[in-house]
Design a protein around this motif. Structure first.
Motif, PDB file in Angstrom:
ATOM      1  N   ASP A   1       0.861  -1.183   0.000  1.00 33.48           N
ATOM      2  CA  ASP A   1       0.000   0.000   0.000  1.00 33.48           C
ATOM      3  C   ASP A   1       0.900   1.236   0.000  1.00 33.48           C
ATOM      4  O   ASP A   1       1.331   1.711   1.053  1.00 33.48           O
ATOM      5  N   TRP A   2       1.177   1.763  -1.184  1.00 29.93           N
ATOM      6  CA  TRP A   2       2.144   2.857  -1.298  1.00 29.93           C
ATOM      7  C   TRP A   2       1.687   4.122  -0.593  1.00 29.93           C
ATOM      8  O   TRP A   2       2.485   4.796   0.069  1.00 29.93           O
ATOM      9  N   GLU A   3       0.431   4.472  -0.693  1.00 36.08           N
ATOM     10  CA  GLU A   3      -0.054   5.699  -0.057  1.00 36.08           C
ATOM     11  C   GLU A   3       0.121   5.651   1.452  1.00 36.08           C
ATOM     12  O   GLU A   3       0.523   6.625   2.078  1.00 36.08           O
ATOM     13  N   GLU A   4      -0.153   4.491   2.030  1.00 39.28           N
ATOM     14  CA  GLU A   4       0.022   4.353   3.473  1.00 39.28           C
ATOM     15  C   GLU A   4       1.502   4.381   3.844  1.00 39.28           C
ATOM     16  O   GLU A   4       1.887   4.945   4.875  1.00 39.28           O
ATOM     17  N   MET A   5       2.357   3.816   2.989  1.00 45.65           N
ATOM     18  CA  MET A   5       3.803   3.871   3.241  1.00 45.65           C
ATOM     19  C   MET A   5       4.290   5.315   3.261  1.00 45.65           C
ATOM     20  O   MET A   5       5.098   5.700   4.112  1.00 45.65           O
ATOM     21  N   PHE A   6       3.808   6.103   2.311  1.00 43.88           N
ATOM     22  CA  PHE A   6       4.231   7.500   2.262  1.00 43.88           C
ATOM     23  C   PHE A   6       3.789   8.249   3.527  1.00 43.88           C
ATOM     24  O   PHE A   6       4.506   9.096   4.047  1.00 43.88           O
ATOM     25  N   LYS A   7       2.591   7.921   4.031  1.00 46.79           N
ATOM     26  CA  LYS A   7       2.097   8.567   5.248  1.00 46.79           C
ATOM     27  C   LYS A   7       2.968   8.235   6.454  1.00 46.79           C
ATOM     28  O   LYS A   7       3.148   9.056   7.356  1.00 46.79           O
ATOM     29  N   CYS A   8       3.506   7.032   6.489  1.00 51.12           N
ATOM     30  CA  CYS A   8       4.315   6.581   7.629  1.00 51.12           C
ATOM     31  C   CYS A   8       5.759   7.086   7.563  1.00 51.12           C
ATOM     32  O   CYS A   8       6.464   7.081   8.579  1.00 51.12           O
ATOM     33  N   ALA A   9       6.205   7.496   6.378  1.00 51.10           N
ATOM     34  CA  ALA A   9       7.603   7.859   6.187  1.00 51.10           C
ATOM     35  C   ALA A   9       7.946   9.164   6.904  1.00 51.10           C
ATOM     36  O   ALA A   9       7.130  10.095   6.947  1.00 51.10           O
ATOM     37  N   ILE A  10       9.152   9.254   7.448  1.00 50.43           N
ATOM     38  CA  ILE A  10       9.615  10.501   8.075  1.00 50.43           C
ATOM     39  C   ILE A  10       9.608  11.628   7.059  1.00 50.43           C
ATOM     40  O   ILE A  10       9.175  12.744   7.353  1.00 50.43           O
ATOM     41  N   ASP A  11      10.086  11.359   5.849  1.00 50.27           N
ATOM     42  CA  ASP A  11      10.086  12.344   4.770  1.00 50.27           C
ATOM     43  C   ASP A  11       9.230  11.793   3.634  1.00 50.27           C
ATOM     44  O   ASP A  11       9.714  11.178   2.691  1.00 50.27           O
ATOM     45  N   SER A  12       7.927  12.002   3.737  1.00 50.81           N
ATOM     46  CA  SER A  12       6.985  11.419   2.773  1.00 50.81           C
ATOM     47  C   SER A  12       7.189  11.989   1.370  1.00 50.81           C
ATOM     48  O   SER A  12       7.022  11.281   0.375  1.00 50.81           O
ATOM     49  N   GLU A  13       7.575  13.265   1.274  1.00 51.56           N
ATOM     50  CA  GLU A  13       7.749  13.885  -0.045  1.00 51.56           C
ATOM     51  C   GLU A  13       8.899  13.231  -0.806  1.00 51.56           C
ATOM     52  O   GLU A  13       8.782  12.944  -2.006  1.00 51.56           O
ATOM     53  N   LYS A  14       9.999  12.969  -0.116  1.00 47.32           N
ATOM     54  CA  LYS A  14      11.136  12.337  -0.784  1.00 47.32           C
ATOM     55  C   LYS A  14      10.811  10.898  -1.166  1.00 47.32           C
ATOM     56  O   LYS A  14      11.161  10.435  -2.255  1.00 47.32           O
ATOM     57  N   ALA A  15      10.137  10.182  -0.277  1.00 44.08           N
ATOM     58  CA  ALA A  15       9.765   8.798  -0.581  1.00 44.08           C
ATOM     59  C   ALA A  15       8.889   8.733  -1.826  1.00 44.08           C
ATOM     60  O   ALA A  15       9.116   7.907  -2.726  1.00 44.08           O
ATOM     61  N   ARG A  16       7.892   9.613  -1.899  1.00 42.29           N
ATOM     62  CA  ARG A  16       7.003   9.628  -3.073  1.00 42.29           C
ATOM     63  C   ARG A  16       7.770  10.018  -4.339  1.00 42.29           C
ATOM     64  O   ARG A  16       7.573   9.436  -5.399  1.00 42.29           O
TER      65      ARG A  16
END
Length: 437
Positions: free
Chosen positions: A381-396
């Motif tokens: 679930d990529w959207e949920e992964m991005f929400k959990c990431a410390i730096d969601s913008e970089k992960a996306r």
């Protein structure tokens, strides 16, 4: 009128303050347990009575590891708008503290705007501001002048101040006798050392320590006892100068607590990994379990441009072994005033170190976000992964930069993704790579 001057005085009187309630809710602990820690000094809640926008945080034993972001102008880079952008970034990433280390010109306008805006704790080093604030050369500044700057910062609403009170004549003697590869690398420490040597006087913050404490008590400012003799290279760590000053800081800690002034103690800057755990335990013992605030430590001296990494390694080890507060270090350390991207990298590296240490220390709830990330990865679930990431913008941004043909994988493994393969088998499906479905 308040029935108390400081958070520590309130705690000793068993008065639960609004700031204690806020911290207890954030940390998910009983407010009476927190109050006991504030009373014995193992937790500090820096909260100047004039910082109206503050969302209080606790620093110390049993609490989440907090991070601080340094910023401020210098003579070579005097752009307050750029520094305010760094403030916005620090707040966006949830930094609990911001230190204004401006050392050029009249800085009080910027500091007042910062205090008015920031829900994060604000710290300063009055020694940095003395020359610009007083418009005097170092040699012409008197002990009374230094106290004037401390009072000015307190009145403005600063929550904690780094005061280098431990570098007295005895500590200087130990430093001179031992000798060092890098001498003194603390900016405030070096200025005080120079003032002491040029005037022949004792450190004014040590000589007039009781007066400093009276000012801090009046506004409920936490004293952060600066480590003027911190090691500036790994070859100088744990030497006589550092330990001599640390012993003085332990004495000064008890004197502050006697006046109900909250204390943090600052720790080493450069240190090999095998010395860090012992240093944390030594500091806690000598300084009576006061909250410990470390810059790094940087675990090697040969990584300019990457010192956010050397610092994060040391910070994680330090916090896992008792440090309570990490000062971020950016890739620009030792090279220049950090740019906005440097600040971002430094914040993220420090946040990683603090969080990793909280997991190691067993801080309640620390693992929850990691478990959410693992569950999201299990589901791809990529959207949920991005929400959990410390730096969601970089992960996306990284994910989208090379988009996979199948959104249930990433471009690294494609259809050979281990998670995808295992999920399909457990769901009773066939795994095929040569036939397009």
């Amino acid at each position: 009128m308040r029935e108390y001057h400081t958070q520590m005085e309130a705690a000793k009187k068993e008065i639960v303050t609004p700031e204690m309630t806020t911290v207890a809710e954030k940390e998910n602990i009983d407010v009476n347990e927190l109050m006991a820690k504030v009373a014995d000094g193992s937790v500090a809640i820096p909260a100047n009575i004039n910082h109206k926008s503050l969302s209080a945080e606790g620093i110390g034993s049993g609490l989440r590891t907090k991070i601080n972001v340094n910023l401020g102008i210098s003579g070579d880079c005097c752009n307050y708008d750029a520094e305010m952008q760094k403030v916005d970034l620090a707040l966006k990433f949830g930094a609990e503290a911001i230190m204004d280390l401006s050392n050029y010109g009249k800085t009080n306008k910027f500091r007042r705007e910062l205090i008015e805006k920031s829900p994060a704790m604000i710290g300063t080093v009055p020694m940095y501001d003395a020359v610009g604030y007083l418009e005097k050369d170092l040699l012409d500044i008197t002990a009374e002048d230094f106290l004037r700057v401390v009072r000015a910062h307190a009145e403005e609403g600063v929550d904690f101040m780094t005061i280098h009170a431990g570098i007295n004549r005895r500590a200087v003697e130990a430093f001179r006798r031992e000798g060092r590869r890098m001498n003194i690398v603390s900016r405030g420490g070096s200025l005080l050392f120079a003032w002491m040597e040029m005037t022949g006087n004792e450190n004014p913050f040590y000589e007039h320590y009781d007066e400093v404490l009276e000012i801090l008590r009046e506004y409920d400012v936490t004293i952060s006892l600066g480590d003027a003799l911190r090691p500036g290279c790994i070859d100088d760590s744990t030497d006589a100068g550092q330990i001599s000053e640390l012993i003085e800081l332990g004495n000064l800690t008890k004197r502050a607590w006697e006046k109900d002034v909250q204390v943090m103690v600052e720790g080493p800057g450069h240190m090999a990994m095998n010395e860090i755990a012992a240093n944390m335990k030594l500091q806690k013992r000598l300084c009576h379990n006061a909250p410990f605030y470390v810059l790094g430590p940087l675990v090697t001296d040969i990584a300019p441009g990457y010192d956010h990494i050397t610092s994060a390694i040391g910070g994680a080890i330090a916090a896992a072994n008792g440090a309570d507060f990490l000062c971020y270090v950016t890739p620009a350390e030792h090279l220049r005033l950090p740019a906005l991207d440097d600040v971002r990298e430094g914040i993220v590296a420090s946040r990683i170190a603090a969080h990793a240490a909280d997991i190691a220390k067993g801080i309640p709830g620390a693992r929850e976000i990691d478990n959410k990330m693992s569950d999201a990865r299990h589901r791809v679930d990529w959207e949920e992964m991005f929400k959990c990431a410390i730096d969601s913008e970089k992960a996306r941004r990284y994910f989208e930069s090379t988009p996979p043909a199948d959104r249930h994988t990433c471009s690294m493994c494609g259809k050979m993704c281990a998670v995808r393969t295992t999920n399909m088998i457990l769901e009773g499906k066939k795994v095929e790579f040569c036939t397009e479905k």
